[in-house]
Design an enzyme around this catalytic site. Structure first.
Site, mmCIF file in Angstrom:
data_model
loop_
_atom_site.group_PDB
_atom_site.id
_atom_site.type_symbol
_atom_site.label_atom_id
_atom_site.label_comp_id
_atom_site.label_asym_id
_atom_site.label_seq_id
_atom_site.Cartn_x
_atom_site.Cartn_y
_atom_site.Cartn_z
ATOM 1 N N ASN A 116 -8.619 74.160 11.633
ATOM 2 C CA ASN A 116 -9.980 74.358 11.142
ATOM 3 C C ASN A 116 -9.954 75.549 10.177
ATOM 4 O O ASN A 116 -9.090 76.420 10.287
ATOM 5 C CB ASN A 116 -10.939 74.684 12.299
ATOM 6 C CG ASN A 116 -10.902 73.650 13.409
ATOM 7 O OD1 ASN A 116 -11.173 72.488 13.191
ATOM 8 N ND2 ASN A 116 -10.572 74.093 14.620
ATOM 9 N N CYS A 176 -8.654 72.046 18.767
ATOM 10 C CA CYS A 176 -9.281 72.947 19.733
ATOM 11 C C CYS A 176 -8.235 73.272 20.780
ATOM 12 O O CYS A 176 -7.941 72.444 21.654
ATOM 13 C CB CYS A 176 -10.510 72.309 20.366
ATOM 14 S SG CYS A 176 -11.281 73.338 21.644
ATOM 15 N N GLU A 224 -18.493 80.095 15.819
ATOM 16 C CA GLU A 224 -17.686 78.888 15.645
ATOM 17 C C GLU A 224 -18.434 77.843 14.830
ATOM 18 O O GLU A 224 -19.597 77.529 15.120
ATOM 19 C CB GLU A 224 -17.307 78.320 17.017
ATOM 20 C CG GLU A 224 -16.217 77.290 16.966
ATOM 21 C CD GLU A 224 -15.592 77.057 18.331
ATOM 22 O OE1 GLU A 224 -14.600 76.316 18.369
ATOM 23 O OE2 GLU A 224 -16.089 77.584 19.336
ATOM 24 N N ARG A 225 -17.772 77.337 13.818
ATOM 25 C CA ARG A 225 -18.336 76.301 12.959
ATOM 26 C C ARG A 225 -18.846 75.143 13.809
ATOM 27 O O ARG A 225 -18.114 74.527 14.571
ATOM 28 C CB ARG A 225 -17.248 75.808 11.992
ATOM 29 C CG ARG A 225 -17.668 74.704 11.049
ATOM 30 C CD ARG A 225 -16.506 74.212 10.208
ATOM 31 N NE ARG A 225 -15.479 73.550 11.006
ATOM 32 C CZ ARG A 225 -14.529 72.757 10.513
ATOM 33 N NH1 ARG A 225 -14.460 72.545 9.207
ATOM 34 N NH2 ARG A 225 -13.634 72.192 11.296
ATOM 35 N N ASN A 237 -17.983 69.235 17.897
ATOM 36 C CA ASN A 237 -18.755 70.450 18.112
ATOM 37 C C ASN A 237 -20.130 70.055 18.638
ATOM 38 O O ASN A 237 -20.559 68.899 18.504
ATOM 39 C CB ASN A 237 -18.900 71.228 16.804
ATOM 40 C CG ASN A 237 -17.560 71.643 16.234
ATOM 41 O OD1 ASN A 237 -16.725 72.212 16.930
ATOM 42 N ND2 ASN A 237 -17.349 71.357 14.954
ATOM 43 N N CYS A 282 -12.646 80.954 21.150
ATOM 44 C CA CYS A 282 -12.274 79.890 20.220
ATOM 45 C C CYS A 282 -10.772 80.001 20.032
ATOM 46 O O CYS A 282 -10.283 80.994 19.472
ATOM 47 C CB CYS A 282 -13.012 80.039 18.893
ATOM 48 S SG CYS A 282 -12.455 78.869 17.619
#
Length: 293
Positions: free
Chosen positions: A166, A78, A217-218, A69, A226
């Site tokens: 995730n 992802c 998004e984290r 990230n 995402c």
């Protein structure tokens, strides 16, 4: 000199999800969290996720992929980024299907009959509280006790939660644009309920076949798309009987088709990719890291 100085990259996007691809297969070197974050500050290299390709470590796979990230933290999966790297590897080979290994496991990707559109098998979602993970036990994760705002008039409440490579929390709303996700997103991402932090998605049911979403998004913040959040929203909608098992999911960046396959519970995500430009990391990008760089 660090691993990225003078190293080439490819800037792409998957449905608006900003992806940077770095190929380390010929010269594998570790990338620190600080280096990964610094890379995102180079103006032509800004990314939501950076996909770094390494030589395969498991027989039968095409590459091992580390996913960063833009804050330097690592993600387990992802889907939009996987489609981007698949398009580059497909160009190198005569294959019609590829398998990438990530921290979250194996991701299979294959061509569709439409140019520039690929399908990724994101695997099976996890719904148990300790697999997501949550800080406390919930027997039913289709809606957990979590809210923001006054107890008697919460602004957001009762999210569905799932792990799709995730951790994800899906809040069901009537209008995804009616909430200040830039304000609430960081609070919920770092809520004590989520020991590994979480991706926060607002989901609006447009019809039995269509979801509209926005995601904080984290580790990346507000994003145009995402992929794992689109998958988490789709399976959560099906679990709560809001939709069927195949839906169109529309984040701000475009449309994705998500199928939660009944025979094995795997989630298939189909969508486009786009090439933006090639570039090279400058030494000045990492100058602030001092001795680390």
């Amino acid at each position: 000199m660090n691993a990225l100085t003078d190293h080439p990259f490819v800037k792409m996007n998957g449905t608006g999800n900003e992806i940077l691809v770095v190929d380390m297969r010929a010269r594998p070197q570790a990338i620190s969290a600080a280096e990964a974050h610094a890379a995102s500050t180079q103006p032509d290299a800004f990314y939501d996720q950076m996909m770094v390709l390494y030589p395969p470590r498991t027989p039968g796979t095409d590459a091992f992929v580390r996913i960063y990230n833009n804050d330097g933290s690592e993600a387990g999966a992802c889907g939009n980024g996987t489609r981007c790297i698949a398009s580059l590897v497909f160009d190198e080979t005569d294959k019609d299907a590829l398998t990438f290994e990530t921290k979250a496991g194996l991701l299979n990707c294959w061509k569709t009959d439409r140019p520039g559109v690929f399908t990724v098998d994101m695997g099976a979602p996890k719904f148990k509280w300790d697999e997501i993970p949550l800080a406390e036990e919930f027997q039913d994760t289709r809606a957990i006790m979590l809210q923001i705002g006054p107890i008697d008039a919460p602004i957001l409440h009762s999210p569905s939660v799932a792990n799709m490579g995730n951790p994800h929390a899906i809040f069901w709303v009537d209008d995804v644009n009616a909430y200040d996700l830039g304000r609430f997103g960081p609070l919920l991402e770092n809520h004590p309920m989520f020991p590994d932090r979480a991706n926060i998605t607002l989901a609006q049911v447009a019809s039995r076949e269509h979801l509209i979403i926005r995601t904080w998004e984290r580790g990346a913040g507000l994003t145009k798309a995402c992929g794992s959040a689109a998958c988490a929203a789709a399976v959560s909608a099906a679990r709560t009987r809001r939709t069927g098992r195949t839906v169109q999911v529309t984040p701000p960046g475009g449309d994705l088709t998500i199928e939660w396959r009944e025979r094995d519970s795997h989630v298939l995500m189909t969508g486009p990719i786009a090439f933006e430009h090639n570039g090279t990391f400058a030494a000045s990008t990492f100058a602030a890291l001092g001795a680390v760089a």
